[in-house]
Scaffold this motif. Structure first.
Motif, short mmCIF file in Angstrom:
data_model
loop_
_atom_site.label_atom_id
_atom_site.label_comp_id
_atom_site.label_asym_id
_atom_site.label_seq_id
_atom_site.Cartn_x
_atom_site.Cartn_y
_atom_site.Cartn_z
N LYS A 62 0.82 -1.22 0.00
CA LYS A 62 0.00 0.00 0.00
C LYS A 62 0.85 1.26 0.00
CE LYS A 62 -4.19 -1.86 0.51
NZ LYS A 62 -5.43 -1.42 -0.07
N GLY A 63 2.18 1.12 -0.08
CA GLY A 63 3.05 2.26 -0.28
C GLY A 63 3.75 2.82 0.94
N HIS A 64 3.93 2.01 1.98
CA HIS A 64 4.62 2.50 3.18
C HIS A 64 5.98 3.10 2.85
CE1 HIS A 64 7.15 2.33 6.78
NE2 HIS A 64 6.04 2.62 7.44
N ALA A 65 6.76 2.43 2.01
CA ALA A 65 8.10 2.94 1.68
C ALA A 65 8.02 4.28 0.96
CB ALA A 65 8.86 1.91 0.84
N ILE A 66 7.01 4.47 0.15
CA ILE A 66 6.83 5.75 -0.55
C ILE A 66 6.54 6.86 0.45
CG2 ILE A 66 5.33 7.02 -2.16
CD1 ILE A 66 7.13 5.05 -3.59
N VAL A 67 5.63 6.59 1.38
CA VAL A 67 5.28 7.60 2.39
C VAL A 67 6.50 7.94 3.24
CG1 VAL A 67 3.77 8.15 4.34
CG2 VAL A 67 2.86 6.86 2.39
N LEU A 68 7.24 6.92 3.65
CA LEU A 68 8.44 7.16 4.45
C LEU A 68 9.47 7.99 3.68
CD1 LEU A 68 10.04 6.72 7.05
CD2 LEU A 68 10.80 4.52 6.11
N ALA A 69 9.70 7.64 2.44
CA ALA A 69 10.66 8.39 1.62
C ALA A 69 10.18 9.83 1.40
CB ALA A 69 10.88 7.69 0.28
N ALA A 70 8.88 10.01 1.19
CA ALA A 70 8.33 11.35 0.99
C ALA A 70 8.48 12.20 2.25
CB ALA A 70 6.86 11.27 0.57
N ALA A 71 8.23 11.59 3.41
CA ALA A 71 8.37 12.32 4.67
C ALA A 71 9.83 12.69 4.93
CB ALA A 71 7.82 11.49 5.82
N THR A 98 10.26 11.02 11.48
CA THR A 98 10.57 12.08 10.51
C THR A 98 10.09 13.45 10.98
OG1 THR A 98 8.49 11.90 9.28
CG2 THR A 98 10.31 10.42 8.60
N GLY A 99 9.15 13.48 11.89
CA GLY A 99 8.57 14.74 12.32
C GLY A 99 7.62 15.34 11.30
N ARG A 100 7.33 14.61 10.24
CA ARG A 100 6.45 15.09 9.17
C ARG A 100 5.20 14.24 9.01
NH1 ARG A 100 8.22 19.39 6.02
NH2 ARG A 100 10.04 20.24 7.09
N VAL A 101 5.03 13.24 9.89
CA VAL A 101 3.90 12.32 9.76
C VAL A 101 3.18 12.21 11.10
CG1 VAL A 101 3.16 9.98 9.18
CG2 VAL A 101 5.12 10.98 8.00
N PHE A 102 1.85 12.21 11.04
CA PHE A 102 1.00 11.96 12.19
C PHE A 102 0.17 10.73 11.87
CE2 PHE A 102 1.79 16.43 11.56
CZ PHE A 102 2.40 16.77 12.76
N VAL A 103 -0.02 9.85 12.83
CA VAL A 103 -0.74 8.59 12.62
C VAL A 103 -1.85 8.49 13.66
CG1 VAL A 103 -0.55 6.08 12.50
CG2 VAL A 103 1.37 7.51 11.74
N THR A 104 -3.09 8.28 13.20
CA THR A 104 -4.21 8.18 14.14
C THR A 104 -4.26 6.82 14.82
OG1 THR A 104 -5.82 7.32 12.56
CG2 THR A 104 -5.60 9.73 12.72
N GLY A 105 -3.81 5.77 14.14
CA GLY A 105 -3.95 4.41 14.63
C GLY A 105 -5.21 3.77 14.08
N HIS A 106 -5.43 2.54 14.46
CA HIS A 106 -6.61 1.81 14.00
C HIS A 106 -7.88 2.59 14.33
CE1 HIS A 106 -4.62 -2.04 13.04
NE2 HIS A 106 -3.76 -1.66 13.96
N TYR A 107 -8.89 2.44 13.50
CA TYR A 107 -10.16 3.12 13.74
C TYR A 107 -11.30 2.21 13.33
CZ TYR A 107 -10.03 4.10 8.71
OH TYR A 107 -9.97 3.98 7.35
N ASP A 108 -12.46 2.45 13.91
CA ASP A 108 -13.66 1.73 13.50
C ASP A 108 -14.15 2.32 12.19
OD1 ASP A 108 -13.74 0.08 15.76
OD2 ASP A 108 -14.87 1.58 16.91
N GLU A 109 -14.66 1.46 11.32
CA GLU A 109 -15.12 1.90 10.00
C GLU A 109 -16.10 3.08 10.10
OE1 GLU A 109 -17.59 0.11 6.20
OE2 GLU A 109 -16.59 -1.28 7.55
N ALA A 110 -16.98 3.05 11.06
CA ALA A 110 -17.98 4.11 11.20
C ALA A 110 -17.33 5.46 11.53
CB ALA A 110 -18.99 3.75 12.29
N ASP A 111 -16.15 5.45 12.12
CA ASP A 111 -15.46 6.69 12.48
C ASP A 111 -14.60 7.24 11.36
OD1 ASP A 111 -16.56 6.57 15.04
OD2 ASP A 111 -14.87 5.37 15.79
N GLY A 112 -14.39 6.46 10.30
CA GLY A 112 -13.51 6.86 9.21
C GLY A 112 -13.81 8.20 8.59
#
Length: 190
Positions: A62-71, A98-112
């Motif tokens: 799903k592109g983790h390496a791309i996001v990391l490289a972009a950050a 990186t100081g450029r990424v924020f992660v919410t963590g797992h979420y319930d589908e209804a909260d998306g």
């Protein structure tokens, strides 16, 4: 998928049906009633940076390496660019470092939908590296009012082209060019 299946089963005619309606005027009452999440309580205040929202479980495909490289590139070049992952990744710690990424963590589908809107993004990004057959998280970006940027592969790219609700970039685009493009697309709110 229909074309691919047709190569292996030439005497079978697949019937393709969209899983969701991509019409911008689509009424979404099932989400509106639950949209009570306060805006962006998990994020630092806006700081003039372009905010790119990425939704889902961002693993390798799903592109983790791309996001990391972009950050990392955004940090190294001191670009006014930051990323919000509404969901989780294969390695949250590396992204957060990186100081450029924020992660919410797992979420319930209804909260998306509320979490994506709460991310207060300027643009959505779909970093998937494989040709997906559908993508519910693209719909979440659109429901939050964000245009989407994705690699030009699979159904995600097809849906973006058909609706005009975003744009596609070449798969393999160097990360410094991707970031430069994301910045220009954030400021072009047309």
């Amino acid at each position: 998928v229909a074309l691919r299946l047709g190569r292996y089963f030439p005497h079978v005619t697949p019937h393709v049906h969209a899983l969701e309606d991509d019409c911008p005027a689509q009424s979404l009452p099932q989400f509106a009633a639950r949209d009570t999440t306060p805006a962006a309580t998990f994020l630092p205040p806006r700081n003039g940076r372009c905010r790119v929202v990425i939704v889902g479980g961002i693993g390798l495909e799903k592109g983790h390496a791309i996001v990391l490289a972009a950050a990392r590139d955004a940090r190294a070049r001191d670009l006014p660019l930051e990323f919000v992952v509404v969901g989780h990744t294969a390695d949250d710690a590396a992204l957060l470092e990186t100081g450029r990424v924020f992660v919410t963590g797992h979420y319930d589908e209804a909260d998306g939908p509320a979490l994506v809107r709460g991310g207060a993004g300027d643009v959505g990004f779909m970093p998937a590296l494989w040709p997906e057959t559908w993508c519910f998280t693209l719909t979440l970006l659109w429901r939050a009012g964000l245009r989407a940027v994705a690699f030009d592969i699979g159904t995600i790219a097809q849906r973006i082209r058909v609706t005009g609700r975003g744009t596609c970039v070449p798969l393999g685009l160097p990360v410094h060019q991707l970031n430069t493009f994301l910045l220009s697309y954030c400021t072009d709110r047309a």
